[in-house]
Motif scaffolding. Structure first.
Motif, PDB file in Angstrom:
ATOM      1  N   GLU A  44     -41.347 -86.720  60.037  1.00 32.24           N
ATOM      2  CA  GLU A  44     -40.263 -86.356  59.114  1.00 32.24           C
ATOM      3  C   GLU A  44     -40.779 -86.258  57.674  1.00 32.24           C
ATOM      4  N   GLY A  45     -42.054 -86.042  57.521  1.00 29.27           N
ATOM      5  CA  GLY A  45     -42.652 -85.866  56.205  1.00 29.27           C
ATOM      6  C   GLY A  45     -43.190 -87.176  55.685  1.00 29.27           C
ATOM      7  N   GLY A  46     -43.291 -87.292  54.374  1.00 23.52           N
ATOM      8  CA  GLY A  46     -42.930 -86.235  53.468  1.00 23.52           C
ATOM      9  C   GLY A  46     -44.014 -85.176  53.322  1.00 23.52           C
ATOM     10  N   ILE A  94     -42.275 -78.098  51.040  1.00 29.36           N
ATOM     11  CA  ILE A  94     -42.267 -79.074  52.138  1.00 29.36           C
ATOM     12  C   ILE A  94     -43.674 -79.583  52.445  1.00 29.36           C
ATOM     13  N   ALA A 154     -44.842 -93.784  54.012  1.00 31.13           N
ATOM     14  CA  ALA A 154     -44.109 -94.978  53.589  1.00 31.13           C
ATOM     15  C   ALA A 154     -43.239 -94.665  52.369  1.00 31.13           C
TER      16      ALA A 154
HETATM   17  N1  LIG Z   1     -37.626 -81.505  52.478  1.00 28.13           N
HETATM   18  C1  LIG Z   1     -37.936 -82.369  53.403  1.00 28.13           C
HETATM   19  O1  LIG Z   1     -37.745 -82.094  54.601  1.00 28.13           O
HETATM   20  C2  LIG Z   1     -38.510 -83.718  53.004  1.00 28.13           C
HETATM   21  C3  LIG Z   1     -38.911 -84.605  54.014  1.00 28.13           C
HETATM   22  C4  LIG Z   1     -39.405 -85.841  53.652  1.00 28.13           C
HETATM   23  C5  LIG Z   1     -39.495 -86.185  52.298  1.00 28.13           C
HETATM   24  N2  LIG Z   1     -39.078 -85.325  51.345  1.00 28.13           N
HETATM   25  C6  LIG Z   1     -39.136 -85.703  49.919  1.00 28.13           C
HETATM   26  O2  LIG Z   1     -40.484 -85.687  49.517  1.00 28.13           O
HETATM   27  C7  LIG Z   1     -40.664 -86.611  48.452  1.00 28.13           C
HETATM   28  C8  LIG Z   1     -41.838 -87.515  48.746  1.00 28.13           C
HETATM   29  O3  LIG Z   1     -42.982 -86.698  48.812  1.00 28.13           O
HETATM   30  P1  LIG Z   1     -44.376 -87.324  49.161  1.00 28.13           P
HETATM   31  O4  LIG Z   1     -45.332 -86.201  49.366  1.00 28.13           O
HETATM   32  O5  LIG Z   1     -44.687 -88.387  48.164  1.00 28.13           O
HETATM   33  O6  LIG Z   1     -44.048 -88.014  50.568  1.00 28.13           O
HETATM   34  P2  LIG Z   1     -45.001 -88.648  51.677  1.00 28.13           P
HETATM   35  O7  LIG Z   1     -45.761 -87.610  52.393  1.00 28.13           O
HETATM   36  O8  LIG Z   1     -44.087 -89.499  52.490  1.00 28.13           O
HETATM   37  O9  LIG Z   1     -46.023 -89.494  50.881  1.00 28.13           O
HETATM   38  C9  LIG Z   1     -45.621 -90.734  50.370  1.00 28.13           C
HETATM   39  C10 LIG Z   1     -46.593 -91.801  50.688  1.00 28.13           C
HETATM   40  O10 LIG Z   1     -46.911 -91.822  52.091  1.00 28.13           O
HETATM   41  C11 LIG Z   1     -48.274 -92.192  52.257  1.00 28.13           C
HETATM   42  N3  LIG Z   1     -49.067 -91.093  52.794  1.00 28.13           N
HETATM   43  C12 LIG Z   1     -48.712 -89.805  52.963  1.00 28.13           C
HETATM   44  N4  LIG Z   1     -49.718 -89.117  53.517  1.00 28.13           N
HETATM   45  C13 LIG Z   1     -50.729 -89.979  53.686  1.00 28.13           C
HETATM   46  C14 LIG Z   1     -52.045 -89.864  54.207  1.00 28.13           C
HETATM   47  N5  LIG Z   1     -52.513 -88.715  54.676  1.00 28.13           N
HETATM   48  N6  LIG Z   1     -52.806 -90.968  54.214  1.00 28.13           N
HETATM   49  C15 LIG Z   1     -52.337 -92.121  53.753  1.00 28.13           C
HETATM   50  N7  LIG Z   1     -51.119 -92.303  53.249  1.00 28.13           N
HETATM   51  C16 LIG Z   1     -50.324 -91.241  53.220  1.00 28.13           C
HETATM   52  C17 LIG Z   1     -48.774 -92.536  50.876  1.00 28.13           C
HETATM   53  O11 LIG Z   1     -48.482 -93.898  50.718  1.00 28.13           O
HETATM   54  P3  LIG Z   1     -49.307 -94.853  49.769  1.00 28.13           P
HETATM   55  O12 LIG Z   1     -49.149 -94.288  48.395  1.00 28.13           O
HETATM   56  O13 LIG Z   1     -48.637 -96.148  49.987  1.00 28.13           O
HETATM   57  O14 LIG Z   1     -50.720 -94.838  50.200  1.00 28.13           O
HETATM   58  C18 LIG Z   1     -47.915 -91.650  49.999  1.00 28.13           C
HETATM   59  O15 LIG Z   1     -47.832 -92.101  48.685  1.00 28.13           O
HETATM   60  C19 LIG Z   1     -39.382 -87.405  48.316  1.00 28.13           C
HETATM   61  O16 LIG Z   1     -38.667 -86.862  47.234  1.00 28.13           O
HETATM   62  C20 LIG Z   1     -38.670 -87.107  49.623  1.00 28.13           C
HETATM   63  O17 LIG Z   1     -37.286 -87.173  49.446  1.00 28.13           O
HETATM   64  C21 LIG Z   1     -38.612 -84.089  51.674  1.00 28.13           C
END
Ligand SMILES: NC(=O)c1ccc[n+]([C@@H]2O[C@H](COP(=O)([O-])OP(=O)(O)OC[C@H]3O[C@@H](n4cnc5c(N)ncnc54)[C@H](OP(=O)(O)O)[C@@H]3O)[C@@H](O)[C@H]2O)c1
Length: 271
Positions: A195-197, A229, A91
């Motif tokens: 698509e991540g993150g 990543i 999210a």
């Molecule tokens: N290079 C790339 O290809 C790529 C791709 C995508 C994103 N990004 C970048 O990565 C950064 C974000 O990193 P991130 O690690 O915070 O992204 P993320 O994996 O999308 O995590 C963000 C939020 O998603 C939820 N989440 C993720 N994994 C979870 C799990 N196993 N269980 C429950 N909830 C989960 C959590 O939400 P809640 O906190 O609400 O629980 C978490 O705070 C941004 O800067 C974005 O631009 C890069």
């Protein structure tokens, strides 16, 4: 010992000449493994991730992955969405990167119909905290689901339900990655595109649920302190088990981007 092959190059001249043909050629190149139309194999999920990184491994530039992308990257991104049943995304990434509701893409309409797919992929947002703004537009779309867990805060759950969101619990205290993926298959969306993150991808990799990684290498050195990543809190730096991947393809474009496909050993077909 060595297999010296030239990467397939996709040139802009070729893309100008052939219009949608280049998209369909890429779609053929990236197609998901064939699946039976009936029986248990029909709903078996195949999990592909699409990520971008700089040559030195940065997953973001100026806080967003878009800062590393180029035209070819956008084309591959479009093709992978054109092939997927569901886009699985954290999210936080969806809101940071300003995700909108995926729309039908005319270029893939026939292909999707042949495959028995809906006109556009659905969006599946993963969140434990449910701190998604209730007015985030894709939330109320009937194809969008929020995959969360039973212990998510009740007030936020109520706010999102009031806003028209569909919430599915995939665990009690935590969102269980295996249940996330199973849920996609059970909802008739087995061609999963993550698509991540980096946190979400880290959970999927830790549970060995990733079948394929499509990685764009952006022709830049980012330096700085950007993350990779994949990030995962809790795993020791050197203790996580290495998971073997086999290279499936390498493509380059005019701008020097390199697009690789890596398959998890033994996962070249629906399991
Ligand atoms: N290079 C790339 O290809 C790529 C791709 C995508 C994103 N990004 C970048 O990565 C950064 C974000 O990193 P991130 O690690 O915070 O992204 P993320 O994996 O999308 O995590 C963000 C939020 O998603 C939820 N989440 C993720 N994994 C979870 C799990 N196993 N269980 C429950 N909830 C989960 C959590 O939400 P809640 O906190 O609400 O629980 C978490 O705070 C941004 O800067 C974005 O631009 C890069």
């Amino acid at each position: 010992m060595f297999h010296l092959q030239k990467a397939t190059q996709v040139t802009s001249a070729e893309s100008d000449q052939t219009g949608n043909d280049i998209l369909l050629r890429l779609a053929e190149h990236y197609r998901y493994p064939p699946r039976p139309s009936e029986g248990p194999g029909a709903a078996a999920p195949f999990v592909r991730a699409n990520m971008v990184a700089s040559i030195d491994g940065a997953a973001t530039h100026d806080g967003k992955s878009g800062g590393l992308g180029g035209d070819g990257d956008k084309t591959v991104f479009r093709v992978l969405r054109g092939l997927a049943d569901v886009i699985l995304v954290g999210a936080g990434t969806a809101t940071t990167e300003g995700y909108r509701q995926p729309q039908p893409d005319e270029a893939f309409a026939d292909l999707r119909e042949e495959n028995g797919q809906t006109p556009a992929p659905a969006l599946a947002l993963v969140s434990r905290s449910l701190s998604i703004p209730p007015d985030y537009p894709p939330l109320s779309h009937p194809d969008t689901v929020v995959l969360t867990c039973a212990s998510a805060p009740a007030d936020r759950r109520a706010a999102l339900v009031d806003a028209g969101a569909t919430l599915i619990d995939c665990g009690e205290d935590d969102v269980e990655t295996s249940t996330l993926i199973e849920t996609c298959g059970k909802r008739g969306r087995p061609r999963v595109l993550c698509e991540g993150g980096p946190s979400l991808l880290g959970s999927i990799i830790a549970d060995d649920l990733l079948d394929e990684l499509c990685l764009t290498t952006s022709p830049h050195l980012a330096g700085g302190r950007a993350g990779r990543i994949v990030t995962r809190t809790g795993d020791g730096e050197d203790t996580a088990t290495l998971k073997g991947m086999s290279p499936a393809a390498i493509i380059t474009d005019d701008d020097g981007y390199v697009f690789t496909r890596w398959l998890r050993h033994g996962r070249s077909s629906i399991h």
